[in-house]
Write an enzyme that holds these catalytic residues in place. Structure first.
Site, short mmCIF file in Angstrom:
data_model
loop_
_atom_site.label_atom_id
_atom_site.label_comp_id
_atom_site.label_asym_id
_atom_site.label_seq_id
_atom_site.Cartn_x
_atom_site.Cartn_y
_atom_site.Cartn_z
N SER A 142 -9.77 -0.82 7.29
CA SER A 142 -9.24 -0.69 5.93
C SER A 142 -8.44 -1.87 5.42
O SER A 142 -8.09 -1.89 4.25
CB SER A 142 -8.40 0.59 5.82
OG SER A 142 -9.21 1.71 6.02
N LYS A 191 0.84 -1.20 0.00
CA LYS A 191 0.00 0.00 0.00
C LYS A 191 0.87 1.24 0.00
O LYS A 191 1.92 1.29 0.66
CB LYS A 191 -0.90 -0.04 1.24
CG LYS A 191 -1.92 1.09 1.35
CD LYS A 191 -2.80 0.84 2.57
CE LYS A 191 -3.86 1.92 2.77
NZ LYS A 191 -4.75 1.61 3.91
N SER A 248 -9.43 1.84 3.28
CA SER A 248 -8.68 2.60 2.31
C SER A 248 -7.74 1.73 1.49
O SER A 248 -7.16 2.19 0.50
CB SER A 248 -7.86 3.66 3.05
OG SER A 248 -6.88 3.04 3.90
#
Length: 469
Positions: free
Chosen positions: A178, A81, A154
Site C-alpha cells: 500500500s 495518511k 490503500s
C-alpha cells in the site's frame, strides 16, 4: 511568490525557507488555497487542518527568523495518511464507524514530523481499514495522471496528494503493497522501510506483523529526508528497532560503482504486462552505466505467497478490528468485510503453514543477499487498471507478486518512477535490500533518478487551473 511553488521538492523548499527566500506562512497559505481549488475533484484529503497548519507555519517562521532552525523540513507543508493519530482529530482509518472518535494522543511519526518543524496540512484518504476497497460513502481519490485509472490501495490519498502537488511529502503505510501500489500508479517515490525501522505507535493497525510506515515523496532525496526524521526506537512501540538511525540524506551522495544488482528475468516477466516489465528491464542499462554489476538470480518467491500473506493478514486484521467488527460490518466495504470474516474462520493449521512459509522465505532471501546487494523488480508488473474493474484471483496474484513477499520478509524496498506506458501512465521499478539496507536503496534509487528525467514530469490534472467537481 511564484505560481508553481507547489512543484518544488521538499528539499528545495526547505533550503529556500532556511535562506529566508520564502516564508513558511506564505507557502502554507498557497498550499491551502491549492488544496481548496483542486482537492474537491481529486479527493486526496479526509480533513484539512487549516488553523493548525497556519499556526505551525507561523511558529516555524518565527523560529527561523530568530536563528532557531530545526532541520531540512522546518516550515515544509506535509500530510499523513488517515491511519496516523493526531490528538483531537478523528482517525477514520477509511471507515464510517470511527469518524466521531477523536484521537487521544498524536502518533509517534507525526510527533517526529512536528518536532522537525514540518507543517501538517491534514490527513489523507485511504481504503476502508487500509484494505482492498473504499467505503461506499467515501469519495475515492482520483489519479492525477488519468481520472479513469486506479490510484492504488490503500495509501491512495498520499499518492494523489504527492503527485498532485497538494503537499511536499506524505506518509503512507504498507501491509501488502500500500505504499508501493499508489507510488507506482501515481508516479511518485515510496520507501517501505525494514519492518520495525519506523514506529507504529498511534498508527491504526491492519496486520501488525506486516505493517510498515514510510514516506511517499516526489524525489528520492525527499524520501530520505523524511525517513531520517521518522525512523528509530520508540518507547511506545517495543517492536521498533533500536539500531542507530543514519542520516539517510547522505546516501544520495554515494556512487554505484561495484553495486551488485540481482535480476530474476523470468520472475520479472512471466505472465506480466510486457510493456511495463520492458520499461523496468530497460533500467539495467542505466544502472550498468552508473557502475553497477547485474547478476542473474533466482528469487525464492512465487505467486502462492499471496495465499500465505492472505492467511496471516486476515487473521491479524480480525484481531485489529475486534470490537468494531462484525458489530459494525456496514462501516466497511464489501471486500474488506470478506477479509475480516475470513480471519476468524481460518484453521490453525493454515495459519501455522503460512507462518512456516514466511520463515522459509525470510531465510532464503537472507541467503540470496549474500551474493547481491539489491534486487531489481517491477513495483507492479501490470498496467494501471481502469477504476471499477474487479481483478480475477490470477490478476490479483500477479499484481501482488512483487509486494507481498517483502512484507512477509520485512525487507526494505524503494519504488522509483522509470518511464511511461504508451497511454501516458507511470511505470515504476522496485529495489529490495537486506534488512536495514535503506541507505543502499536510497543511493541506488537516487542515482537512477538523477540519470533520468521521469521525476520531472507533472501529472496533467494537477497542472489544471481548475477541475470539474
Amino acid at each position: 511568490m511564484e505560481s508553481d511553488i507547489h512543484w518544488l521538492t521538499a528539499t528545495e523548499l526547505g533550503q529556500r525557507i532556511a535562506a529566508h527566500e520564502i516564508s513558511p506562512v506564505e507557502v502554507t497559505e498557497a498550499m491551502l488555497a491549492r488544496i481548496g481549488r483542486l482537492d474537491p475533484a481529486l479527493h486526496a484529503y479526509v480533513v484539512v487542518l487549516r488553523d493548525r497548519a497556519v499556526a505551525q507555519a507561523k511558529q516555524a517562521g518565527e523560529e527561523i527568523a530568530t536563528g532557531r532552525p530545526r532541520g531540512p523540513l522546518h516550515g515544509v507543508p506535509v500530510a499523513v495518511k488517515d491511519l496516523c493519530d493526531i490528538e483531537g482529530v478523528p482517525t477514520t482509518a477509511g471507515t464510517a464507524i470511527l469518524r466521531e472518535r477523536p484521537a487521544q494522543r498524536t502518533s509517534t511519526v507525526v510527533e517526529r514530523l512536528e518536532a522537525a518543524g514540518a507543517v501538517i496540512l491534514g490527513k489523507l484518504a485511504l481504503s476502508a481499514g487500509a484494505m482492498f476497497d473504499h467505503h461506499p460513502s467515501v469519495a475515492v481519490p482520483v489519479n492525477p495522471w488519468n481520472a479513469g485509472r486506479w490510484t492504488g490501495v490503500s495509501s491512495s490519498g498520499p499518492g494523489v496528494a504527492t503527485a498532485g502537488g497538494l503537499c511536499f511529502a506524505s506518509l503512507g503505510s504498507d501491509t501488502g503493497g500500500s505504499i508501493r501500489f499508489p507510488s507506482a500508479a501515481c508516479g511518485v517515490v515510496g520507501i517501505k522501510p525494514t519492518w520495525g525501522r519506523v514506529s507504529r505507535a498511534g498508527v491504526f493497525p491492519l496486520a501488525p506483523s506486516l505493517d510498515h510506515v514510510g514516506p511517499m515523496c516526489r524525489t528520492v532525496a525527499d524520501a530520505a529526508t523524511v525517513l531520517t526524521v521518522i525512523a528509530g526506537a520508540d518507547g511506545r512501540d517495543p517492536t521498533a528497532l533500536r539500531a542507530p538511525v543514519p542520516d539517510y540524506r547522505s546516501a544520495v551522495r554515494g556512487g554505484l560503482r561495484g553495486l551488485r544488482i540481482g535480476i530474476d528475468e523470468r520472475w520479472n516477466t512471466d505472465g506480466l504486462d510486457p510493456e511495463v516489465t520492458g520499461l523496468v528491464l530497460a533500467t539495467r542499462e542505466v544502472f550498468e552505466t552508473l557502475g553497477a554489476q547485474i547478476i542473474p538470480v533466482k528469487v525464492p518467491a512465487n505467486d502462492a505467497l499471496v495465499m500465505t500473506w492472505q492467511a496471516i493478514a486476515a487473521a491479524e486484521a480480525a484481531v485489529s478490528h475486534a470490537g468494531l467488527f462484525p458489530e459494525n460490518a456496514d462501516a466497511y466495504g464489501p471486500s474488506t468485510r470478506g477479509m475480516l470474516e475470513a480471519g476468524p474462520a481460518l484453521p490453525a493449521t493454515v495459519y501455522a503453514s503460512a507462518h512456516e512459509a514466511r520463515l522459509r522465505l525470510a531465510g532464503e532471501l537472507a541467503h540470496l543477499f549474500e551474493s547481491v546487494d539489491v534486487l531489481l523488480t517491477p513495483t507492479v508488473g501490470l498496467a494501471t487498471p481502469p477504476i471499477g474493474t474487479e481483478p480475477s484471483p490470477e490478476v490479483l496474484a500477479r499484481s501482488m507478486r512483487f509486494t507481498v513477499p517483502f512484507d512477509l520478509s520485512g525487507s526494505p524496498t524503494i519504488s522509483v518512477p522509470c518511464g511511461f506506458t504508451q497511454d501516458g501512465m507511470p511505470a515504476s521499478l522496485q529495489l529490495i535490500g537486506r534488512h536495514l539496507a535503506e541507505e543502499t536503496l536510497i543511493a541506488a534509487g537516487h542515482a537512477y533518478e538523477q540519470a533520468t528525467d521521469w521525476h520531472q514530469r507533472r501529472a496533467p490534472l494537477a497542472d489544471a487551473d481548475r477541475l470539474e467537481t
